[in-house]
Design an enzyme around this catalytic site. Structure first.
Site, PDB file in Angstrom:
ATOM      1  N   LYS A   1      18.599  21.939  29.295  1.00 26.21           N
ATOM      2  CA  LYS A   1      19.029  21.156  28.138  1.00 26.21           C
ATOM      3  C   LYS A   1      18.888  21.970  26.852  1.00 26.21           C
ATOM      4  O   LYS A   1      19.787  21.999  26.010  1.00 26.21           O
ATOM      5  CB  LYS A   1      18.205  19.875  28.071  1.00 26.21           C
ATOM      6  CG  LYS A   1      18.819  18.775  27.240  1.00 26.21           C
ATOM      7  CD  LYS A   1      18.006  17.496  27.356  1.00 26.21           C
ATOM      8  CE  LYS A   1      18.550  16.566  28.420  1.00 26.21           C
ATOM      9  NZ  LYS A   1      17.772  16.377  29.589  1.00 26.21           N
TER      10      LYS A   1
ATOM     11  N   HIS B   1      38.585  20.732  68.776  1.00 29.14           N
ATOM     12  CA  HIS B   1      37.633  20.865  69.880  1.00 29.14           C
ATOM     13  C   HIS B   1      37.078  19.539  70.378  1.00 29.14           C
ATOM     14  O   HIS B   1      37.112  19.237  71.575  1.00 29.14           O
ATOM     15  CB  HIS B   1      36.475  21.770  69.473  1.00 29.14           C
ATOM     16  CG  HIS B   1      35.258  21.523  70.294  1.00 29.14           C
ATOM     17  ND1 HIS B   1      35.144  21.985  71.580  1.00 29.14           N
ATOM     18  CD2 HIS B   1      34.148  20.796  70.055  1.00 29.14           C
ATOM     19  CE1 HIS B   1      34.004  21.560  72.082  1.00 29.14           C
ATOM     20  NE2 HIS B   1      33.380  20.848  71.183  1.00 29.14           N
TER      21      HIS B   1
END
Length: 867
Positions: A22, A825
């Site tokens: 910040k 698959h």
């Protein structure tokens, strides 16, 4: 002298460790011309450390915290309360207070109201969105109040929530410090949040503004709804005016109050259209300064906009860097390959060097630019239809892009000559000779055997030259026309059977049952052969007891001391010799293979011992063959009863024979590719080990964060850019948390598509039906195969399944995945094992809870939660 206090203008880039995220971002914003930031300063992490450095009790409590897991809630709660009380009762040293006194005079003095905000070194950083984890205090007036709230900010570093968040994100409590931002309070008429990219769609050209009256805390804390404005290229494209019943305002004597707004103000537009455009331009200026999309907190006072925070938006998916003009459309390779995990650079390199298609990387995944294919009608229709057959979500996503007005260039009135001969139908392929599968497998195995022998003698730059040459051999094997014809023969037969049997007999997806226990499927064999390993271990209770409790990665060597240990070790070694190169996410060469960590297989082996009798592999395979044969006989008998039935039955029998002969081979080329990848990996790890010995690399696995050519250059020159490696490690930590979209545009918009079906049960969860049948059972939501503690009859719910998951299929009776298609698959193996399966179920692992009773309909493609 250590910097205890820094004014915003004094904060330099890359100061996270000193002022936190910040503080650093406010320092940067203060230096942008034309951006107003309320005056203030940062009490640095040096002040935090100086205040608590000599507190032995604090040090001991941190030590205790470092050993805790998220499940240790009682201990977390106790230590959290103790640490926070300790910090709040620790006096801030006088030298720090003196620096504060001097700085406060420059920013208004103690009589001014201030906002006091925590700024953690692990907060607001690009790789971890910690926003809101620590405390903020508004309208603080007076020295004593400021000092008190500084201590409260420091203490907020150890709330239960912050502690748990750090444990989850693997941040060391002892290394995370807190800076405190002290900033002049603005008493605003309005405030809110500005996203310089759409936070929902990720579109970088759409800017989103939330606005409400009074202080922004009402909006951030969820007390009020906010107006929502969307701006694109300085034009307001959407406005939603909320009913804003409440607002928070500052009090003159300090603190804040919540007020009920006048009825007339509740539905008033918070910002004028002119102010919306003005704020949007300001947001773009800040975004340009930081070089990436921003999440900006703003407020409006006396006609001027003030910026009180700006941080990068951590949830946006990166856009491929392509030097092509105009709008572009990218399709995800990850969804086609059933592996949506982020890949490390070395793994990306090998996939890029293997595939003939031009691909681009973004977010640790691969994408193909399909813009050109969507720009001509024939190629567009072929792409939409072929991809739509295997994955309806991709089809819907493509149609969404195509229908976006003005995004793609209009189709030419006459087809491009290069497409003139394309019929829109798939090419007619020859069906290979029946012996071709045997020959293809033998040639691949001989090629791999030669590679193993040849690569052992290679090192240094010669190794890299050799790998480049061998990749050409890999491509020759993978893209052998006979191999492709064999794969397509099985797929075409499956499609023909499903289409014609549904047309003639009204039965859906008949190829699913006909595919059960098909021969020559290396992946389904892998699952069945793990049952054989379980059979070897089953008679030895001492081995079973040892495997149930061991966490030792070197457990194989400890088996020798147990009765049956030698037999167990041999069975495991034989299995790993054949399949040990496999693992979850195996197309990424850098992933840990089973043979590198055999512990991965132990939960599955133990489940097999618990759930099956001896000889289960032969029984299951024979049972599948029997059911496929009976289905074949039934279909042929029913066809013969139809008009022209003998001809239909003859054609169908021919297709069934083709299906059963070729469908299993589809899994083999990938098995060969993964075999080769593992051989390359071992050789490159040896090169990495030598680089560590030579003092060039710090860790052997640092090679994973270099692309192939970069690693080649490091080996050649003996020099490495460690800042590059460290940046990529941080990037990878971010990429792991992102979910790749099916379709991504050059605007950054993520499009995943939707299912569009009717007449389904209420609350049905939609997916793609890939293996027929309906089954009910207990849902097991499993994201890591190492934790696959399955009971016979469970339904597996997971993000995706690649071949490494096949051993788990022998225990389950149904499958649900978030990613997948008709011929991927999981679908192929589910059909061979006779498991009802639904794939492509968006957010399945969060919607369905572990242990719930569910019903899956693999014929129609939906799931129902039964409790």
């Amino acid at each position: 002298m250590k910097p205890y206090v820094l004014k915003f203008q004094e904060i330099r880039p890359h100061s996270e460790a000193l002022v936190g995220g910040k503080g650093m971002n406010l320092g940067a914003c203060s230096n942008i011309e034309g951006v107003h930031v309320p005056a203030g300063f940062c009490l640095t992490t040096e002040a935090y450390k100086r205040t608590l450095a000599e507190n032995n009790e604090f040090t001991q409590l941190l030590q205790r915290l470092s050993s805790l897991k998220t499940s240790d809630m009682d201990a977390i709660r106790e230590i959290s309360e103790t640490i926070r009380t300790l910090i709040q009762h620790t006096q801030i040293p006088s030298e720090i207070a003196s620096y504060m006194d001097a700085t406060l005079l420059d920013v208004g003095g103690y009589e001014m109201p201030f906002a006091v905000r925590s700024s953690a070194t692990a907060e607001d950083l690009p790789h971890a969105s910690f926003a809101g984890q620590h405390d903020t205090y508004l309208n603080i007036i007076g020295k004593d109040a400021l000092l008190q709230h500084i201590s409260m900010c420091w203490a907020s570093l150890f709330t239960e929530r912050a502690i748990i968040y750090r444990i989850q994100n693997q941040f060391d409590h002892r290394k995370v410090q807190l800076a405190v931002v002290i900033q002049q309070m603005i008493s605003p008429e309005a405030s809110g949040i500005l996203f310089t990219a759409d936070p929902i769609t990720s579109n970088r050209k759409s800017l989103s503004i939330d606005a409400s009256f009074g202080l922004g805390e009402a909006l951030v804390s969820g007390l009020v709804s906010a107006d929502s404005y969307t701006v694109r290229e300085n034009t307001i494209t959407n406005k939603i005016i909320a009913t804003k019943k409440l607002a928070i305002y500052s009090l003159k004597e300090g603190g804040t109050e919540t007020r009920i707004l006048e009825k007339s103000q509740q539905t008033k537009q918070t910002l004028t259209d002119q102010q919306i455009i003005q704020l949007a331009k300001l947001g773009r200026k800040i975004e340009a300064y930081f070089g990436k999309p921003q999440d900006i907190e703003w407020c409006l006072a006396e006609g001027a906009f003030y910026i009180v925070q700006s941080r990068p938006i951590t949830t946006l998916y990166p856009i491929p860097e392509v030097n092509e003009p105009g709008n572009r459309v990218y399709i995800s390779v990850a969804h086609q390959q059933m592996m949506t995990d982020a890949m490390k650079p070395l793994g990306l390199s090998f996939y890029l060097m293997t595939t003939p298609a031009t691909m681009y990387t973004a977010g640790g995944r691969l994408f193909v630019d399909i813009t050109q294919s969507l720009s001509a009608k024939v190629s567009r229709d072929m792409m939409v239809n072929s991809l739509g057959q295997s994955d309806p979500l991709i089809k819907d996503a493509l149609l969404t892009v195509i229908n976006k007005k003005g995004f793609l260039p209009p189709l030419p009135t006459e087809e491009n000559p290069s497409h003139a001969t394309v019929s829109g139908k798939p090419p007619v392929r020859s069906i290979p000779d029946s012996s071709s599968v045997f020959e293809l497998v033998r040639n691949s195995e001989n090629s791999i055997k030669h590679l193993k022998q040849s690569i052992e003698t290679k090192s240094g730059s010669d190794l890299f030259d050799f790998i480049v040459e061998d990749l050409e051999e890999l491509k020759r094997v993978l893209f052998n026309p006979t191999s492709i014809d064999a794969i397509m023969a099985g797929m075409d037969a499956s499609a023909w059977l499903n289409e014609h049997i549904y047309q003639w007999l009204g039965e859906k997806n008949v190829a699913d049952k006909l595919s059960e226990s098909a021969p020559n499927n290396i992946t389904s064999q892998m699952g069945l052969e793990l049952l054989d390993v379980a059979d070897v271990i089953r008679p030895y209770p001492a081995v079973r007891a040892y495997l149930e409790q061991t966490k030792n990665p070197d457990f194989m060597n400890e088996l020798a001391t147990l009765e049956g240990g030698a037999e167990t070790k041999k069975a495991l070694e034989d299995y790993l010799q054949k399949y040990g190169m496999r693992c979850a996410g195996e197309i990424d060469l850098t992933k840990t293979r089973w043979i590198e960590n055999p512990l991965t297989l132990i939960p599955l082996i133990l489940s097999n011992i618990k759930n099956f009798d001896s000889g289960a592999s032969m029984h299951k395979f024979a049972q599948g063959e029997k059911e496929a044969f009976h289905k074949e006989q039934e279909i042929l008998r029913r066809l013969q009863e139809l008009p022209d039935g003998e001809q239909k039955a003859m054609e169908t029998k021919e297709k069934i024979d083709i299906l059963r002969h070729f469908i299993g081979y589809r899994e083999y080329p990938k098995y060969g590719m993964i075999n080769r990848y593992f051989i390359y990996k071992l050789a490159l790890l040896r090169a990495g080990e030598q680089l560590v010995k030579d003092g060039i690399l710090q860790e052997q696995e640092d090679i994973y964060f270099l692309y192939f050519e970069e690693l080649r250059e490091v080996v050649r020159t003996g020099q490495v850019d460690y800042e590059l490696i460290n940046v990529r490690k941080r990037d990878f930590a971010t990429f792991e948390k992102l979910t790749p979209p099916r379709i991504l545009t050059s605007d950054g918009e993520m499009i995943n598509g939707e299912y569009k079906r009717e007449n389904l049960p209420k609350d049905a969860i939609l997916g793609l039906p890939v293996s027929s049948g309906t089954v009910e059972g207990r849902a097991r939501v499993i994201l890591d195969m190492e934790k696959a503690d399955l009971e016979d009859g469970d339904i597996l719910v997971t993000a995706y399944t690649d071949p490494s998951w096949t051993p788990a299929f022998v225990s389950i009776k149904g499958l649900v995945t978030e990613v997948g298609g008709l011929m991927t698959h999981g679908a192929v193996i589910a059909r061979e094992y006779g498991l009802p399966a639904v794939v492509g179920v968006e957010n399945a692992t969060t919607i369905i809870k572990d242990g719930q009773q569910i019903r899956i309909n693999g014929t129609e493609g939906y799931i129902e939660i039964l409790d």
